[in-house]
Design an enzyme around this catalytic site. Structure first.
Site, PDB file in Angstrom:
ATOM      1  N   ASP A 162       2.587   0.965   0.382  1.00 52.73           N
ATOM      2  CA  ASP A 162       1.607   1.827   1.049  1.00 52.73           C
ATOM      3  C   ASP A 162       2.277   2.791   2.043  1.00 52.73           C
ATOM      4  OD1 ASP A 162      -1.002   2.735   1.533  1.00 52.73           O
ATOM      5  OD2 ASP A 162      -1.814   0.714   1.767  1.00 52.73           O
ATOM      6  N   ASP A 221      -8.170   6.531  -1.034  1.00 50.25           N
ATOM      7  CA  ASP A 221      -8.762   5.323  -1.607  1.00 50.25           C
ATOM      8  C   ASP A 221     -10.073   5.620  -2.320  1.00 50.25           C
ATOM      9  OD1 ASP A 221      -7.911   2.593   0.664  1.00 50.25           O
ATOM     10  OD2 ASP A 221      -6.676   3.909  -0.554  1.00 50.25           O
TER      11      ASP A 221
END
Length: 671
Positions: A162, A221
């Protein structure tokens, strides 16, 4: 990037968001390619984040592995069981190594991996190319070698990496350096580990990440709603040229089965992920999966499109007015054609065999990968696609076309249709409509008969012929009708089915059933009313649901806060997130709308949007481009004579942080 969690958990805030959407030309020596034979087709598996967030543990991972086997998902091709954030403790050990949470993972990651491997499956793990993960646990920045070796020692097969808390890196080269450091560390372990770069599309990773990882996130996302899905499709669709075996565009994990969308929308989700050669990572709780969810996730025909060995991402070959046509060449010479309708009402979507690159032939076969039906066409590839739907065909030349039923479509149109419905009318009211049967097959249709079916208490009466002796190739047959709703019908959506029955090839019989949505609208408002006190007809939203009298908040209904723009609190209004649409029926009874608009204070000064008001199809008011630091702007909209009111918010660039407030909106209508 988690639109909310990066703001809230442990006070951790992701940085470098201001660089979203920017690219930098890099002249440095390209990074060493990660071509180690892995991910030659897009990875398939599971990730816990979308459904569980931080509530991950060893039991969940083991149960999911068991379900992969017992449900047939393993046999369908799913193999990675991936652990996302929050699996570890907040401190490294004395040797600087990451420590699994002993409560969540009493057997450690090694023990969990051993169990998953015993099922013939593979285990994935999560870390971050920053000082901390998005949830505030130790990141891998500066610890790449020890962490990569730790993962290898545990038997990890997949790493999602990430981008939170990334020490202020913003440029493309800084991103390449951070992600290449972990690539090199993984390579040095000698263990084959699929490397998933999750930098959210900030620095155009499709232009460089193929030399660094096996897949790269192209967007922020995903959220379990139509607005989010629609936005991500728009962002990922143009990037096909960058995908190839071992290197894939990743538009994020699957939301199929999480409950925020319809099965039609989930089929679009799964169809277009397959068409775009995207990783298929299940994001729902398989312990609660319905038969419908499992049927979508295990559709082997659709999975075969995603996993095709040629490794070509489907390209958009036609688009406009909310529709797209995707074309994906397959290894055996077939084409996978996706007819996608993002509109809120059904639409006819078409292409041809020539346009998708098939050689000239007398006829072609179309296999519908959701219904399983195979038909023949003289060359037109068409379908009446439902709202938010996708028809996915596998197309090839056909020598045995005489044994197949002809390809037909049946469209339904009405002058009363609008956003959110093919047809709209009040309880007890009537409207007209036209159904049109089109024959695209090589064979002629004979003995054609058209019938209509409506709910109890409704009537649908033909006002023109419902039978025809024959409809030739590329011919059509139209029937007009009068539709009357029940006087007791409550506002909502109701089905109308038009059925065509016909013969072909002598005595063979086939049918075409077309179902459309009929919207019974609420009674128009009267007097001066707060808009949030009314019932809307339809909504779409880029993050979570549209909210009444509170801000957008996060992904759950009712989790917003008081509507607040630069410290001013509004007790009434609508909380949205760009891109967003909220539609009301006002029946020609209202003269004006007045509202303040702005980006909610809950964004912390982020976000940038444009607000628009539509009376029917006419734009009647628009704001400036407003950011999270702009003062509220007042809009006045003339609605005279309009039957429909639509509130629209556009992201002005990236749609991150775009929490958009319609603050204190008031309608003025006739008494």
């Amino acid at each position: 990037m988690r639109d909310g969690i990066t703001r809230r958990i442990g006070g951790v805030v992701a940085v470098a968001l201001a660089a979203a959407g920017l690219s930098v030309v890099v002249t440095a020596t390209p990074a060493q390619a990660l071509d180690n034979g892995l991910a030659k087709t897009p990875p398939m598996g599971f990730n816990d984040w979308n459904s569980f967030g931080c509530n991950v543990d060893e039991q969940l991972i083991k149960q999911t592995a068991d379900l992969f086997v017992s449900s047939g998902l393993k046999a369908a091709g799913y193999q990675y069981v991936n652990i996302d954030d929050c699996w570890l403790t907040h401190s490294r050990d004395a040797d600087g190594k990451l420590v699994p949470d002993p409560v969540k993972f009493p057997d450690g990651i090694k023990g969990t991996a051993d169990y998953v491997h015993s099922k013939g499956l593979k285990l994935g793990i999560y870390e971050d190319a920053g000082t901390l993960t998005c949830a505030g646990y130790p990141g891998s920045l500066g610890h790449e070698k020890v962490d990569a070796q730790t993962f290898a020692d545990w038997g990890v097969d997949y790493l999602k990496y990430d981008n939170c808390n990334n020490a202020g890196s913003t440029t493309t080269q800084e991103y390449i350096d951070r992600y290449s450091a972990m690539r090199d560390a993984l390579q040095a372990t000698g263990r084959p580990i699929v490397y998933s770069i999750c930098e959210w599309g900030v620095n155009d990773p499709w232009t460089w990440a193929g030399d660094v990882g096996h897949l790269w996130r192209t967007t922020g996302d995903i959220s379990d709603n139509w607005g989010s899905l629609k936005s991500i499709i728009e962002q990922n669709a143009p990037l096909g040229q960058y995908a190839q075996p071992g290197a894939w565009n990743d538009p994020d994990m699957l939301e199929v089965g999480n409950g925020g969308m319809t099965d039609t929308e989930y089929k679009t989700h799964f169809s277009l992920w397959a068409e775009m050669s995207a990783p298929l990572l299940i994001g729902s709780d398989l312990r609660k999966a319905t038969p419908e969810t499992l049927a979508i996730l295990s559709n082997k025909d659709v999975i075969a499109v995603d996993q095709d060995k040629l490794g070509v991402q489907g390209q958009v070959i036609a688009q406009g007015n909310g529709i797209k046509v995707f074309n994906k060449p397959l290894a055996n010479g077939d084409r996978a054609v996706a007819l996608y309708n993002s509109n809120d009402a059904s639409a006819k979507v078409s292409t041809t065999a020539a346009q998708i690159g098939l050689r000239s032939s007398t006829a072609y076969s179309l296999k519908d990968l959701w219904s399983g039906a195979t038909t023949e066409t003289a060359g037109t590839i068409s379908a009446n696609v439902p709202a938010h739907g996708t028809v996915l065909y596998r197309v090839k030349t056909a020598r045995d076309w005489t044994n197949l039923p002809p390809s037909t479509t049946q469209g339904v149109s009405s002058p009363s249709g609008y956003v959110g419905a093919d047809i709209a009318l009040a309880a007890g009211a009537s409207t007209t409509l036209t159904s049109t049967l089109n024959n695209y097959g090589r064979a002629t249709l004979t003995d054609v008969r058209i019938t209509g079916t409506v709910p109890d208490g409704w009537t649908v009466t033909p006002t023109s012929a419902t039978t025809k002796n024959r409809v030739d190739t590329n011919g059509s047959f139209a029937t007009t009708w009068t539709l009357k709703s029940s006087s007791s019908a409550q506002p909502g959506s109701y089905p109308l089915t038009i059925t065509a029955t016909y013969r072909y090839g002598g005595r063979k019989v086939a049918t075409n059933n077309t179902r459309v949505a009929v919207q019974v609208v609420p009674t128009p408002p009267t007097g001066t009313v707060a808009l949030s006190d009314l019932t809307w007809v339809s909504t779409s939203n880029g993050w979570g649901p549209v909210e009444k009298d509170m801000s957008n908040g996060e992904t759950a209904q009712g989790d917003g806060h008081p509507l607040t723009i630069r410290g001013n609190v509004y007790p009434k209004g609508i909380g949205a997130h760009a891109p967003s649409d909220v539609v009301y029926y006002i029946g020609g009874k209202c003269s004006s709308l007045t509202t303040d608009v702005g980006v909610d204070d809950e964004t912390g000064g982020n976000g940038q949007v444009i607000f628009q008001v539509f009376a029917g199809d006419t734009k009647v008011a628009q704001s400036d481009a407003l950011t999270g630091t702009s003062p509220a702007q007042t809009l006045h909209a003339d609605l005279t004579g309009a039957n429909w009111l639509r509130l629209h918010v556009d992201p002005d660039g990236s749609n991150t942080w775009d929490h958009s407030d319609w603050a204190g909106p008031q309608l003025t209508c006739t008494a």
